[in-house]
Write a protein that holds these residues in place. Sequence first.
Motif, short mmCIF file in Angstrom:
data_model
loop_
_atom_site.label_atom_id
_atom_site.label_comp_id
_atom_site.label_asym_id
_atom_site.label_seq_id
_atom_site.Cartn_x
_atom_site.Cartn_y
_atom_site.Cartn_z
N GLU A 1 -5.65 11.42 -1.56
CA GLU A 1 -6.84 10.71 -1.12
C GLU A 1 -6.89 9.39 -1.86
O GLU A 1 -7.13 9.35 -3.06
N VAL A 2 -6.62 8.29 -1.12
CA VAL A 2 -6.62 6.96 -1.74
C VAL A 2 -7.98 6.33 -1.43
O VAL A 2 -8.25 5.94 -0.30
N ASP A 3 -8.83 6.25 -2.47
CA ASP A 3 -10.22 5.86 -2.22
C ASP A 3 -10.43 4.37 -2.03
O ASP A 3 -11.43 3.94 -1.48
N GLN B 1 0.82 -1.21 0.00
CA GLN B 1 0.00 0.00 0.00
C GLN B 1 0.86 1.27 0.00
O GLN B 1 0.56 2.24 -0.68
N SER B 2 1.95 1.24 0.76
CA SER B 2 2.81 2.43 0.86
C SER B 2 3.43 2.79 -0.48
O SER B 2 3.48 3.96 -0.86
N VAL B 3 3.89 1.77 -1.20
CA VAL B 3 4.46 2.03 -2.53
C VAL B 3 3.39 2.61 -3.44
O VAL B 3 3.62 3.54 -4.21
N PRO C 1 -8.46 1.79 -0.32
CA PRO C 1 -7.35 1.23 0.46
C PRO C 1 -7.42 -0.29 0.50
O PRO C 1 -8.50 -0.87 0.43
N LEU C 2 -6.24 -0.91 0.58
CA LEU C 2 -6.16 -2.36 0.62
C LEU C 2 -6.36 -2.88 2.04
O LEU C 2 -6.42 -4.08 2.28
N LEU C 3 -6.41 -1.95 3.00
CA LEU C 3 -6.60 -2.33 4.39
C LEU C 3 -8.06 -2.14 4.76
O LEU C 3 -8.77 -1.36 4.12
N ALA C 4 -8.50 -2.82 5.81
CA ALA C 4 -9.88 -2.68 6.28
C ALA C 4 -9.99 -1.39 7.09
O ALA C 4 -9.98 -1.41 8.32
N PHE C 5 -10.05 -0.27 6.38
CA PHE C 5 -10.13 1.04 7.02
C PHE C 5 -11.52 1.63 6.85
O PHE C 5 -12.27 1.27 5.95
N THR D 1 -6.18 9.40 3.95
CA THR D 1 -5.85 10.83 3.87
C THR D 1 -5.04 11.16 5.11
O THR D 1 -5.26 10.58 6.18
N PHE D 2 -4.10 12.08 4.98
CA PHE D 2 -3.21 12.37 6.11
C PHE D 2 -3.58 13.69 6.76
O PHE D 2 -3.86 14.68 6.07
N ASP D 3 -3.56 13.70 8.11
CA ASP D 3 -3.77 14.98 8.81
C ASP D 3 -2.45 15.75 8.84
O ASP D 3 -1.45 15.32 8.26
N GLU D 4 -2.45 16.90 9.53
CA GLU D 4 -1.25 17.75 9.44
C GLU D 4 -0.02 17.14 10.11
O GLU D 4 1.10 17.53 9.82
N THR D 5 -0.23 16.13 10.99
CA THR D 5 0.95 15.47 11.57
C THR D 5 1.46 14.35 10.67
O THR D 5 2.54 13.82 10.91
#
Lengths: 349, 406
Positions: free
Chosen positions: B352-354, B324-326, B356-360, B365-369
Motif C-alpha cells: 500500500e503506497v500511500d 514510481q515503479s522502482v 503516490p507520485l501520480l494524480a491517483f 494497491t494491487f487487485d488479484e490480477t
Amino acid sequence: MSAVTERPAPVVDPGDPRLRDRTTMRSFIALGILVALLAVLPFVLDEQSQTVAIRTLIFAIMAVGWNLMSGYGGMFSFGHAAFFGIGAYTSAYLLVEHDISPWIGMGAGAVLSAAAGTLIAFLCLRYRLAGAYFALATFAFAQVFLLAVQNIDALNRTEGFNVPILPEESWSMMQFDQGSPIYYWIPLGILTIGLAGTIWFVHSRTGQYVQAIRDDEVAAESLGIPVMRYRLITVALSCGFTSLAGAFYTQYYFFVGPEQAFGAAVSVNAIVPAVIGGIGTIWGPLVGALIVGPLSEWLTEVLRDPPPFLDFLQGLTGLDVAVYATLLILIVLFMPKGIYGTLRDRFRS
Amino acid sequence: MKKLTLITTLAAGSLALAACGGSSDDGSSTDEIMIGSVHPLTGALAGVGALMNDGAKLAVDDINADGGIEALDGAQLTLGEGDSKGAADTGQSEAQRLIGDGAVALVGTYQSDVTTNVAAVAERSKVPLVIDVAVDDSILEQGYQYSFRIQPNATSMGTDGANDLIEMSEAAGKPVESVSYIHIEGAFGQSVFDAFKAEAEAQGVQVLKEVTYAGTNFTDATTQVREAASVNPDVIVATGYYPDSLLVAQAVNALQPDIDALYGVANGGFDDSAFPGDAGAAGQNVLSANYHYGATNDEVADIRQRFQEEFGKPMETASVLAYQSVRVIAQALEESGSTDPEELRNAIADIEVDDPLLAFDGPITFDETGQNENATVIVMQIQGDAVEQVFPEDFATSDVVYPTNQ
C-alpha cells in the motif's frame, strides 16, 4: 568440399549415380559433423547466450527456406514474412482457440503456407511478373496479410495471441522450463531437416531442372521442362519450410502479433543472412545467420562494457545498427557472392 | 576437408561470440540489489525510452542517497539497464539477461507487445515485473502472478474519461448530451472507445458517430474531423498517439466546427509538454483525460526539478511512472526484508503506497490480477503554453475553460 557438389559440370549427367553418391554423401557427412558440433552448444552457453543462439537458428531456418525459392529458384521474394506469419498464426490460433498441439499446428501451418505461396507465385508467374516486379508483388502480398490480420476479429486484430503458460513441462504442448536446451534442439532439428532437404533438392532431378530454369527459362522450356510446375514445387517447399520458423517463434516467445509475424522486418530477416552468406549455396544461409544472429547482441555487449581502448564508445546508442548496415554494404560491395560463396570460389581456384 | 574445417570453425566461432555476452559476474553481493529496467533505448521510441530509464535511475540514486534498504542493512540498489529496441523478442532476451545477472525485479516497458513478452519471462522465471507504462487490458488477463501495473488499463481510462467529461460539463453549466469519437484503429483505440461508449450511454450521453483512421501514413485529419462534426455533436472525443492527435487538433482548428470542446481520452498527444508548442493556436484549451503526475504534489515538483537539472529534459509522466515503479519495489524490499523473488512478489501484491507520485484516487494497491486499484485519470487542459490540471478540483492547478471556445 561441399562446393563441388553444387555445380556439376554441365556435360555430366546429374543423375549419374557415381557422381551423386560421392558428392551428396560428402555434403551429408559435413552436415552431420556440423549438427553434432552445434548440438552440444546448450551445455556450454549460459541462458542469455542461448536465447541469442535460438534467435540465430530461427534466422537460419528462414534463410534456408528463402534460399530455396530465391537462390535456387531465381524468384526473388521480398515477402517471406507472409509465410513466416502464416506458420506463426496458424499454430497460435489452433493452440489458443482450439487447444490443438503446436506440433500439429506447425504441420497445418506448413500446408497452409505452401498453398498460399503456390497461389501467389502462380498468379505472379502467370502474369509474367519477374525480377523487381515479382519481388514487389510478394512484398505487397505480405503487407496485405499484415493489414488483413490487423482487421480480423477472429485473429484478435492488433492484440495477437498469447500462448498460455503451463505449470509443467509438456512435450505435446511444446513447452519446457525456461532455459531448457530442448528449446534450442527443436529449431536445430528443423534446420537440419532444411539443410538435408536442400542437399537432396540440389542433387535431385527436380532441383537440377529448377536451376536450369533459373539460369535460362527459355532454353529450359524448349527442352521440354514444365517450367511452371517445377517453379511451383520449389515455392511450395520454400514457403512450407519458412512457416516452421514462424510456428516455433510463437511457441518460444509465447506471443505473436501482426508486426512480429507479418512485418516488413521479418522479410528482411529471411533475406539478409542468405545474402551475407551466399545466395544459391547450401551453406550460405547458415553461415550468414551465424554471423548476423549474434552480431547485434555482441556489439551491444561490447558497447555496454567496452574494453579500455574502446572506452569512448560507451553509451553510444544505435552504433550496433550502424555497424550492421556498414557490414552489409561492405559484403555486398566486395563479396557479391556472399561470404561462403566467395570463400568457396577462392578455395576452388 | 579444409573447407569443412573452415565452415565448422566459423559456425562454432560465431555462436561462441554469443557466449561472450552475459558472462560478467552477477554482481549480486549481499549489499547490492539489482533491479532490471527494460525500455526502448534505441529505435523510434528511444526518446521516451531514455526518459523512463533516467527516471528509474534517479529513483535508484535517491533511495541510495537516503540510506538504501534499511531492512537489509542499508543495501544499495543498482539499476541493470536493458534495451528492448522496441521489439518484443529483444525485450524478452534483455529481460532474461537481467534476471540471469541477478535482477530481483523488473520494471518496464512502455509498449504493450513488448510488455506481454516480458511478463511471460517474469512469470516463468518467478521474478516480479512492475509495469510502469503499457495500457493493453490483455496483459494482465493471462492470470499471471508476477506482473503488476501501476497505470490504469485501457478500459478504466475509457470509463473514467466518460465520467469526467460528464461531471465536468455539468459543473460548467453546459452538460454534454452527445459526442462524436475519432480514434486510431487497433487494440488501443478500440478498447478505449468501447469502454467510453458503454459508460457514456449508460449515463444517457449519445455517441453519434465513431470515426477511425489507420495509424500508418496518416497525414491529414480533415476528412475524419469533418465526418465527426457532420452530426453536430456537443464534443469531439479523440484517442490516438502524438502525431495523429496533433493532426486532429489542427483539423479542428481549421474547420472550426460548432462544438463545446475537443476532448482527448488516453490521448498520447494532448498532455505532452511539447504539444502546446507544436500545435500553437490549434492546441489552445484542448482537454485531455489521462493519467498524469501529481502536479499539486510538492515532492513530485522536487523530483521533476532535480530530473531537469540532471538530465536537461522535462520529466514527462511516463518517466515519473518509471520512478514510481522502482519505489514500489524498494518499499516491497523494505517490507519483506528479503531479496527472495517469491517473498518480494508477495510483498508487492500486499503493498500500500500511500503517497503516490501520480494524480491517483488513492494509495497504490494491487487487485488479484495485479492491476492498481486506485489508478485513475484526471483532466488536463492546454492553457497558454502550459499543460494545466483542471479536473477534479483536488488536483486542479488552474480553472477549467469550458466550453473551450468561449
